[in-house]
Enzyme design. Structure first.
Site, PDB file in Angstrom:
ATOM      1  N   SER A  84      47.447 -51.855   1.886  1.00 25.11           N
ATOM      2  CA  SER A  84      47.224 -51.651   0.456  1.00 25.11           C
ATOM      3  C   SER A  84      45.776 -51.238   0.245  1.00 25.11           C
ATOM      4  CB  SER A  84      47.523 -52.932  -0.312  1.00 25.11           C
ATOM      5  OG  SER A  84      46.503 -53.881  -0.054  1.00 25.11           O
ATOM      6  N   LYS A  85      45.478 -50.947  -1.003  1.00 23.39           N
ATOM      7  CA  LYS A  85      44.149 -50.430  -1.347  1.00 23.39           C
ATOM      8  C   LYS A  85      43.020 -51.299  -0.830  1.00 23.39           C
ATOM      9  CE  LYS A  85      44.117 -47.496  -5.393  1.00 23.39           C
ATOM     10  NZ  LYS A  85      44.936 -47.738  -6.561  1.00 23.39           N
TER      11      LYS A  85
END
Ligand code: GLU
Length: 474
Positions: A242-243
């Protein structure tokens, strides 16, 4: 039917080309290339609210940058909606699907009732065997597939093995909504069939969809393609990427200065291996890749490893090829646009000449921009702190002598002639070579690290070199 392998990459255009999507595309591409087949591209833009033109453009751009070419025109799933409708209606005619007429509120009540009984919230099949004449007048209805109720649906997956789904868990899911739009599940099957896809390679988040899609294939009497569900990429901590782990969009990796070939090498090795080989060219990957060798377990993304691998690819690369990629990527790189604006023919020639030395010290193209900065610097050069420390009073006295020596070099100005002169000067003065080379480097580049100082002298040329040295002794 021919035996030719046809794979496809089928991204949903809702953002950018995700790094995990790029790996899915790579595996499809490698498998197609390895087998002499083709890879098709289908943009899954059926969800009109989430799909954007810009996202489609970003996906095509990312694939193109990576060199993951597709065969023929990209197919728009949305544009094939009439065909999806036609197949859904055919399934009704065949008695394999039926119209159902619940309102959303009724469906919610049905799920609620099931939950209350401790059952999974599934459609209860209440229109499955009713006569069409009982349909409420004026209502269009949604088309549902008649899923098998007994036994199991088996997905023969080349990565996951044989995966069994009890049919009692599959309800009669919708294939065509009452507004006439296909569901994603249905569109994928019709498209893969019509496009002649023989091998589906995609993320393992689609594994349960594979069971439902198998139901549609069987209902139509179509062959189920070979399936391979590859594990998703996880971050270093084991959670789904994820980010917060780092960049997700492929374009960010271009901006960080990674070479396409290095990124592909890294992505290929995430979940797939060929003996102990770490460094692979695209040709190697094509020659060695087989989908059956992909691991079942999730792979962890390691940024440090990617960076190291990129450095290896940069050093291995032919200088002209690296130069071309560097120049083409400049506008995307941090600090690259300023450099691109000043890249005239003379600077290009200097850059190319300096590249063998520069690439030894750079792991990314961004570091190459940084390393090449001295070529583009304007006199008097800004001198960084470490370089300033190399320019003490004593060092400046040495520089003065070096300047006089270099001024006296007659004939060609090359790394070799400069080196000979400086070595003579150092020996005659009783200086260690480093005591001359370090201040020279500081004066010529404003830095304490650079390619070999004699290469720097050669690349900068006589006039500019002498002027930069003079700036530090006056
Ligand atoms: N469009 C889906 C996705 O982006 C892929 C569907 C498929 O490969 O079947 O996740």
């Amino acid at each position: 039917m021919s035996d030719k392998v046809v794979t496809r990459f089928a991204p949903s255009p809702t953002g950018y080309l995700h790094i995990g999507g790029a790996r899915t595309a790579l595996f499809n591409w490698l498998y197609a290339k390895h087998t002499g087949g083709t890879m098709l591209l289908r943009i899954e833009d059926t969800d009109r609210e989430r799909s954007t033109e810009a996202a489609t453009a970003a996906i095509l751009d990312g694939l193109t940058w990576l060199g993951l070419s597709w065969d023929g025109e990209a197919v728009s799933q949305f544009e094939r909606a009439p065909r999806h409708r036609e197949v859904a209606e055919e399934l009704v005619r065949l008695g394999k699907a039926y119209y159902s007429y619940e309102t959303p509120a009724e469906l919610e009540a049905m799920r609620e009732a099931a939950r209350a009984k401790g059952l999974p919230p599934r459609y209860n099949g209440q229109w499955r065997d009713r006569d069409p004449s009982e349909a409420p007048p004026g209502l269009k209805g949604a088309i549902r597939i008649k899923a098998p109720t007994e036994g199991e649906t088996v997905v023969h997956d080349r990565v996951q093995g044989e995966v069994r789904f009890p049919n009692k868990d599959l309800d009669d899911f919708i294939i065509l909504r009452s507004d006439g739009n296909p569901t994603y599940m249905h569109a994928v099957v019709v498209d893969d069939h019509d496009m002649g896809v023989t091998h589906i390679i995609r993320g393992d988040d689609h594994l349960t969809n594979a069971a439902r899609q198998t139901v549609i294939y069987n209902a139509m009497g179509w062959d189920v393609p070979s399936m391979s569900h590859i594990p998703l990429i996880h971050g270093a901590d084991g959670a789904k990427l994820s980010k917060r782990h780092g960049a997700l969009g492929v374009e960010a990796y271009r901006s960080m200065g990674y070479l396409p070939e290095a990124l592909l090498n890294y992505l290929a090795r995430l979940g797939w291996s060929h003996g102990d080989d770490e460094i692979m060219s695209i040709k190697d990957m094509i020659g060695w890749f087989d989908i059956g060798d992909v691991n079942k377990g999730a792979a962890r993304f390691d940024f440090a490893k990617l960076e190291a691998l990129n450095g290896v690819h940069m050093r291995k690369m032919d200088d002209h090829a690296l130069f071309d990629i560097f120049v083409a990527t400049l506008p995307y790189l941090e600090g690259g646009s300023a450099l691109a604006a000043r890249l005239d023919d003379q600077k290009k020639a200097q850059l190319l000449a300096a590249l063998p030395g520069l690439k030894e010290r750079a792991k990314t193209l961004v570091e190459l921009v940084d390393g090449a900065g001295f070529l583009f610097a304007e006199r008097p050069l800004p001198v960084d702190e470490k370089a300033a420390a190399l320019l003490s009073g004593e060092a400046r006295a040495v520089l003065r002598g070096a300047h006089a020596t270099l001024t006296a070099v007659s004939g060609d100005w090359t790394a070799a002639t400069a080196e000979a002169a400086i070595r003579d000067f150092a020996q005659a003065g009783g200086h260690k070579l480093g005591a001359v080379a370090q201040p020279l480097r500081a004066a010529l580049t404003g830095r304490s690290t650079s390619p070999g100082v004699f290469d720097v002298l050669a690349v900068l040329g006589r006039e500019e070199s002498l002027a930069r040295i003079a700036d530090q002794i006056d």
